[in-house]
Design a protein around this motif. Structure first.
Motif, short mmCIF file in Angstrom:
data_model
loop_
_atom_site.label_atom_id
_atom_site.label_comp_id
_atom_site.label_asym_id
_atom_site.label_seq_id
_atom_site.Cartn_x
_atom_site.Cartn_y
_atom_site.Cartn_z
N GLU A 196 142.22 -22.90 -41.48
CA GLU A 196 143.50 -23.59 -41.66
C GLU A 196 143.56 -24.86 -40.82
O GLU A 196 144.12 -25.88 -41.23
N LYS B 117 141.71 -27.55 -42.63
CA LYS B 117 142.49 -28.07 -43.75
C LYS B 117 143.61 -28.99 -43.25
O LYS B 117 143.93 -30.00 -43.88
N THR B 118 144.21 -28.63 -42.11
CA THR B 118 145.26 -29.47 -41.53
C THR B 118 144.71 -30.85 -41.15
O THR B 118 145.41 -31.86 -41.23
N LEU B 119 143.45 -30.87 -40.75
CA LEU B 119 142.79 -32.14 -40.40
C LEU B 119 142.29 -32.89 -41.64
O LEU B 119 141.62 -33.90 -41.52
N HIS B 120 142.63 -32.37 -42.84
CA HIS B 120 142.27 -32.99 -44.12
C HIS B 120 140.76 -33.07 -44.32
O HIS B 120 140.24 -34.02 -44.93
N MET B 121 140.06 -32.07 -43.81
CA MET B 121 138.61 -31.99 -44.01
C MET B 121 138.35 -31.40 -45.39
O MET B 121 138.95 -30.40 -45.78
N GLN B 122 137.46 -32.02 -46.14
CA GLN B 122 137.17 -31.60 -47.52
C GLN B 122 136.12 -30.49 -47.54
O GLN B 122 135.13 -30.55 -46.82
N GLN B 123 136.33 -29.49 -48.42
CA GLN B 123 135.42 -28.37 -48.49
C GLN B 123 134.12 -28.75 -49.18
O GLN B 123 134.11 -29.55 -50.13
N ASN C 12 143.49 -21.06 -53.50
CA ASN C 12 142.17 -21.69 -53.58
C ASN C 12 141.29 -21.04 -54.63
O ASN C 12 140.55 -21.72 -55.36
#
Length: 208
Positions: A58, A61-67, A191
């Motif tokens: 989480e 994702k908060t740091l806007h890192m792409q999977q 997701n």
């Protein structure tokens, strides 16, 4: 691109040296980074991806890192690795700390796995019939299921039995996370639904 990847490997090994001796080897079409026996990052096409755990996903994702999306025989498989963007590279202290959390989290998950049931049927949502299907695709126990991940395991099952649907994907994720499929966290459910819809709409299922 190979030169960019090699430069990124050297950069990452230098940056993460406070975390221990860092090793690199080929993995998933790119290169993995490990501290000791713990694989905590991937480098692919010149980009660095940190391994997520239940505790760090989480935050990433908060740091806007792409999977990270791994392509295997025309099929898109989401791995639990998230891309380090330019902003995070400019904050080396935060990046090192986040990598350290990944290492601790992976070690913790490994310890939990060693204490959990070996038989697949002992996991939530997995009955004897599902256990036998998983055996047929080479997934013999709970550790192998967790290493594969829900999406990769689902794709293997789909190639064997084309009529399985979204509920099986939920069941596999729940088995891995320790939830009944009806009680999956909303983020996991969302997701998985996004991936499942893409899997169907783009016609990946017809490609091998």
């Amino acid at each position: 691109m190979l030169n960019a990847t090699k430069r990124r490997i050297d950069q990452a090994i230098t940056l993460f040296s406070p975390l221990g001796v860092i090793h690199s080897r080929p993995q998933f079409g790119g290169y993995s980074l490990s501290a000791g026996k713990v694989m905590f990052a991937l480098i692919a096409e010149g980009e660095l991806y940190l391994r997520a755990t239940r505790e760090t996903e989480e935050k990433m994702k908060t740091l806007h890192m792409q999977q990270f999306v791994y392509h295997k025989r025309g099929i898109e498989i989401l791995l639990r690795y998230f891309q380090v963007g330019d902003a995070l590279w400019q904050q080396p202290g935060q990046l090192i700390a986040l990598a350290g959390e990944s290492i601790v989290g992976v070690e913790s998950e490994k310890k939990k796995l060693s204490a959990e049931p070996i038989r697949l049927k002992d996991l939530p949502n997995i009955n004897l019939s599902m256990e036998r299907l998983l055996w047929q695709v080479g997934i013999k126990n709970s550790t192998e299921l967790r290493l594969q991940g829900a999406i990769s395991a689902y794709v293997k099952l789909y190639m064997l039995k084309r009529d399985i649907g979204l509920n099986i994907l939920f069941a596999l994720e729940g088995a891995i996370l320790g939830y009944h499929k009806a009680a999956l966290p909303d983020s996991s459910r969302h997701n998985l639904e996004l991936w499942f819809n893409s899997f169907k709409q783009e016609g990946w299922a017809a490609k091998e």
